[in-house]
Write a protein that holds these residues in place. Sequence first.
Motif, PDB file in Angstrom:
ATOM      1  N   GLY A 134       0.817  -1.208   0.000  1.00  0.00           N
ATOM      2  CA  GLY A 134       0.000   0.000   0.000  1.00  0.00           C
ATOM      3  C   GLY A 134       0.851   1.259   0.000  1.00  0.00           C
ATOM      4  N   ILE A 135       1.937   1.258   0.745  1.00  0.00           N
ATOM      5  CA  ILE A 135       2.847   2.412   0.763  1.00  0.00           C
ATOM      6  C   ILE A 135       3.525   2.562  -0.594  1.00  0.00           C
ATOM      7  CG2 ILE A 135       4.972   3.322   1.779  1.00  0.00           C
ATOM      8  CD1 ILE A 135       3.957   2.214   4.464  1.00  0.00           C
ATOM      9  N   ARG A 136       3.928   1.450  -1.198  1.00  0.00           N
ATOM     10  CA  ARG A 136       4.532   1.533  -2.536  1.00  0.00           C
ATOM     11  C   ARG A 136       3.539   2.101  -3.550  1.00  0.00           C
ATOM     12  NH1 ARG A 136       7.134  -3.400  -0.984  1.00  0.00           N
ATOM     13  NH2 ARG A 136       5.500  -4.609  -1.996  1.00  0.00           N
ATOM     14  N   ARG A 137       2.256   1.694  -3.466  1.00  0.00           N
ATOM     15  CA  ARG A 137       1.237   2.251  -4.369  1.00  0.00           C
ATOM     16  C   ARG A 137       1.077   3.748  -4.167  1.00  0.00           C
ATOM     17  NH1 ARG A 137      -1.375  -2.392  -3.000  1.00  0.00           N
ATOM     18  NH2 ARG A 137      -2.766  -1.342  -1.524  1.00  0.00           N
ATOM     19  N   LEU A 138       1.050   4.180  -2.921  1.00  0.00           N
ATOM     20  CA  LEU A 138       0.929   5.607  -2.624  1.00  0.00           C
ATOM     21  C   LEU A 138       2.107   6.375  -3.225  1.00  0.00           C
ATOM     22  CD1 LEU A 138      -0.430   7.979  -1.119  1.00  0.00           C
ATOM     23  CD2 LEU A 138       0.964   7.345   0.865  1.00  0.00           C
ATOM     24  N   ILE A 139       3.315   5.871  -3.025  1.00  0.00           N
ATOM     25  CA  ILE A 139       4.508   6.518  -3.582  1.00  0.00           C
ATOM     26  C   ILE A 139       4.424   6.533  -5.105  1.00  0.00           C
ATOM     27  CG2 ILE A 139       7.009   6.293  -3.853  1.00  0.00           C
ATOM     28  CD1 ILE A 139       7.000   5.180  -0.926  1.00  0.00           C
ATOM     29  N   TYR A 141       1.725   6.615  -7.067  1.00  0.00           N
ATOM     30  CA  TYR A 141       0.760   7.614  -7.540  1.00  0.00           C
ATOM     31  C   TYR A 141       1.235   9.043  -7.306  1.00  0.00           C
ATOM     32  CZ  TYR A 141      -2.478   3.806  -8.344  1.00  0.00           C
ATOM     33  OH  TYR A 141      -3.060   2.666  -8.800  1.00  0.00           O
ATOM     34  N   VAL A 142       1.874   9.291  -6.184  1.00  0.00           N
ATOM     35  CA  VAL A 142       2.400  10.636  -5.923  1.00  0.00           C
ATOM     36  C   VAL A 142       3.521  10.947  -6.915  1.00  0.00           C
ATOM     37  CG1 VAL A 142       3.642  12.075  -4.256  1.00  0.00           C
ATOM     38  CG2 VAL A 142       1.693  10.698  -3.502  1.00  0.00           C
ATOM     39  N   ALA A 143       4.393   9.986  -7.176  1.00  0.00           N
ATOM     40  CA  ALA A 143       5.489  10.201  -8.137  1.00  0.00           C
ATOM     41  C   ALA A 143       4.938  10.481  -9.530  1.00  0.00           C
ATOM     42  CB  ALA A 143       6.422   8.991  -8.151  1.00  0.00           C
ATOM     43  N   LEU A 144       3.898   9.752  -9.942  1.00  0.00           N
ATOM     44  CA  LEU A 144       3.273  10.029 -11.242  1.00  0.00           C
ATOM     45  C   LEU A 144       2.721  11.455 -11.278  1.00  0.00           C
ATOM     46  CD1 LEU A 144       1.305   6.770 -12.126  1.00  0.00           C
ATOM     47  CD2 LEU A 144       3.357   7.675 -13.245  1.00  0.00           C
ATOM     48  N   GLU A 145       2.046  11.835 -10.210  1.00  0.00           N
ATOM     49  CA  GLU A 145       1.458  13.183 -10.118  1.00  0.00           C
ATOM     50  C   GLU A 145       2.532  14.263 -10.222  1.00  0.00           C
ATOM     51  OE1 GLU A 145      -1.626  15.949  -9.644  1.00  0.00           O
ATOM     52  OE2 GLU A 145      -1.850  13.777  -9.797  1.00  0.00           O
ATOM     53  N   LYS A 146       3.721  13.983  -9.676  1.00  0.00           N
ATOM     54  CA  LYS A 146       4.824  14.953  -9.670  1.00  0.00           C
ATOM     55  C   LYS A 146       5.713  14.833 -10.902  1.00  0.00           C
ATOM     56  CE  LYS A 146       4.049  16.638  -5.520  1.00  0.00           C
ATOM     57  NZ  LYS A 146       3.749  18.015  -5.262  1.00  0.00           N
ATOM     58  N   GLY A 147       5.394  13.885 -11.803  1.00  0.00           N
ATOM     59  CA  GLY A 147       6.198  13.717 -13.008  1.00  0.00           C
ATOM     60  C   GLY A 147       7.527  13.018 -12.767  1.00  0.00           C
ATOM     61  N   GLU A 149       8.914   9.896 -13.108  1.00  0.00           N
ATOM     62  CA  GLU A 149       8.668   8.597 -13.733  1.00  0.00           C
ATOM     63  C   GLU A 149       9.560   7.490 -13.173  1.00  0.00           C
ATOM     64  OE1 GLU A 149       6.135   8.140 -15.814  1.00  0.00           O
ATOM     65  OE2 GLU A 149       5.637  10.265 -15.658  1.00  0.00           O
ATOM     66  N   GLU A 150      10.833   7.794 -12.920  1.00  0.00           N
ATOM     67  CA  GLU A 150      11.766   6.774 -12.413  1.00  0.00           C
ATOM     68  C   GLU A 150      11.299   6.242 -11.054  1.00  0.00           C
ATOM     69  OE1 GLU A 150      14.859   4.157 -12.406  1.00  0.00           O
ATOM     70  OE2 GLU A 150      14.299   5.480 -14.049  1.00  0.00           O
ATOM     71  N   ILE A 151      10.905   7.127 -10.169  1.00  0.00           N
ATOM     72  CA  ILE A 151      10.412   6.705  -8.851  1.00  0.00           C
ATOM     73  C   ILE A 151       9.100   5.953  -9.011  1.00  0.00           C
ATOM     74  CG2 ILE A 151       9.531   7.532  -6.628  1.00  0.00           C
ATOM     75  CD1 ILE A 151      11.600   9.822  -6.855  1.00  0.00           C
ATOM     76  N   ALA A 152       8.230   6.411  -9.903  1.00  0.00           N
ATOM     77  CA  ALA A 152       6.934   5.750 -10.119  1.00  0.00           C
ATOM     78  C   ALA A 152       7.118   4.306 -10.604  1.00  0.00           C
ATOM     79  CB  ALA A 152       6.095   6.543 -11.112  1.00  0.00           C
ATOM     80  N   ARG A 153       8.144   4.071 -11.424  1.00  0.00           N
ATOM     81  CA  ARG A 153       8.382   2.716 -11.945  1.00  0.00           C
ATOM     82  C   ARG A 153       8.891   1.759 -10.862  1.00  0.00           C
ATOM     83  NH1 ARG A 153       9.928   5.537 -16.515  1.00  0.00           N
ATOM     84  NH2 ARG A 153      12.112   5.638 -15.936  1.00  0.00           N
ATOM     85  N   PRO A 155       8.879   2.209  -6.963  1.00  0.00           N
ATOM     86  CA  PRO A 155       8.726   2.870  -5.661  1.00  0.00           C
ATOM     87  C   PRO A 155       9.359   2.050  -4.533  1.00  0.00           C
ATOM     88  CG  PRO A 155       6.642   1.941  -6.377  1.00  0.00           C
ATOM     89  CD  PRO A 155       7.623   1.723  -7.499  1.00  0.00           C
ATOM     90  N   VAL A 156      10.096   2.723  -3.691  1.00  0.00           N
ATOM     91  CA  VAL A 156      10.794   2.084  -2.577  1.00  0.00           C
ATOM     92  C   VAL A 156      10.195   2.597  -1.269  1.00  0.00           C
ATOM     93  CG1 VAL A 156      13.035   1.852  -1.414  1.00  0.00           C
ATOM     94  CG2 VAL A 156      12.908   1.890  -3.922  1.00  0.00           C
ATOM     95  N   VAL A 157       9.912   1.694  -0.352  1.00  0.00           N
ATOM     96  CA  VAL A 157       9.398   2.074   0.964  1.00  0.00           C
ATOM     97  C   VAL A 157      10.534   2.748   1.731  1.00  0.00           C
ATOM     98  CG1 VAL A 157       8.404   1.230   3.128  1.00  0.00           C
ATOM     99  CG2 VAL A 157       7.738   0.175   0.954  1.00  0.00           C
ATOM    100  N   PRO A 158      10.320   3.970   2.211  1.00  0.00           N
ATOM    101  CA  PRO A 158      11.382   4.706   2.919  1.00  0.00           C
ATOM    102  C   PRO A 158      11.787   4.052   4.242  1.00  0.00           C
ATOM    103  CG  PRO A 158       9.582   6.171   2.291  1.00  0.00           C
ATOM    104  CD  PRO A 158       9.121   4.767   2.037  1.00  0.00           C
ATOM    105  N   ARG A 159      12.864   4.546   4.793  1.00  0.00           N
ATOM    106  CA  ARG A 159      13.412   4.050   6.055  1.00  0.00           C
ATOM    107  C   ARG A 159      12.421   4.252   7.198  1.00  0.00           C
ATOM    108  NH1 ARG A 159      14.110   8.373   9.227  1.00  0.00           N
ATOM    109  NH2 ARG A 159      14.912  10.295   8.383  1.00  0.00           N
ATOM    110  N   TRP A 160      12.718   3.625   8.305  1.00  0.00           N
ATOM    111  CA  TRP A 160      12.006   3.815   9.572  1.00  0.00           C
ATOM    112  C   TRP A 160      11.961   5.319   9.851  1.00  0.00           C
ATOM    113  CZ3 TRP A 160       9.805   0.708  13.370  1.00  0.00           C
ATOM    114  CH2 TRP A 160       9.697   1.229  14.653  1.00  0.00           C
ATOM    115  N   LEU A 161      10.784   5.857  10.121  1.00  0.00           N
ATOM    116  CA  LEU A 161      10.634   7.302  10.294  1.00  0.00           C
ATOM    117  C   LEU A 161      11.035   7.779  11.681  1.00  0.00           C
ATOM    118  CD1 LEU A 161       7.241   7.786   8.452  1.00  0.00           C
ATOM    119  CD2 LEU A 161       9.553   8.140   7.571  1.00  0.00           C
ATOM    120  N   GLY A 162      10.754   6.981  12.695  1.00  0.00           N
ATOM    121  CA  GLY A 162      11.233   7.316  14.026  1.00  0.00           C
ATOM    122  C   GLY A 162      10.154   7.510  15.066  1.00  0.00           C
ATOM    123  N   VAL A 163      10.568   7.303  16.309  1.00  0.00           N
ATOM    124  CA  VAL A 163       9.746   7.595  17.472  1.00  0.00           C
ATOM    125  C   VAL A 163      10.554   8.407  18.498  1.00  0.00           C
ATOM    126  CG1 VAL A 163       8.185   5.620  17.222  1.00  0.00           C
ATOM    127  CG2 VAL A 163      10.299   5.348  18.545  1.00  0.00           C
TER     128      VAL A 163
END
Length: 172
Positions: A134-139, A141-147, A149-153, A155-163
């Motif tokens: 689901g996170i890869r799909r979100l990335i 679609y956002v990458a497509l929206e922003k043009g 293309e390389e990221i859209a093809r 998509p990589v799930v980002p690192r641990w965000l933190g607590v």
Amino acid sequence: MTLDLGLTPDQQLQYEAFLLLSGLDNDPRPAEQAFVDDLPLLLEPELFLWISVRQPDGGARVYYRWTEGGEELGNCIDQAALAAGLDCADNFHIANRHLTDSQNGQVRIQTHRLRPIQADVTAGVRAPESERAGIRRLIHYVALEKGQEEIARNPVVPRWLGVGPALLSRTR
């Protein structure tokens, strides 16, 4: 113009909250700041707080706070999570397992218990593949929206965000 009314700190906080809630003060930030800074003092130790205050324009101002011992424990958890290769899908999954969510008017407070989060990180708890996808799909679609293309093809799930504050305050 600022008036010194000779109020105690508690009375000053109540006064600022009254001004904010009554609409008499055009700048809500001092009352918000006082609230989010004092809230951790009222709660049990070793918590991570995500406080979101809705704004009149439809946006929100977000604050991170920790109760006693929470900053150090959060940073320790983040180091272990990064060393174990956990990603943001794991971060969302684990944090949501130990979340208490409350809303009062314009303020939403998400409280995360850090000891159980640490136990999950230590035990190697991971997000299900469906959440990671689901996170890869979100990335994607956002990458497509922003043009982007390389990221859209690919998509990589980002690192641990933190607590903890050290990781959450990083910009990259």
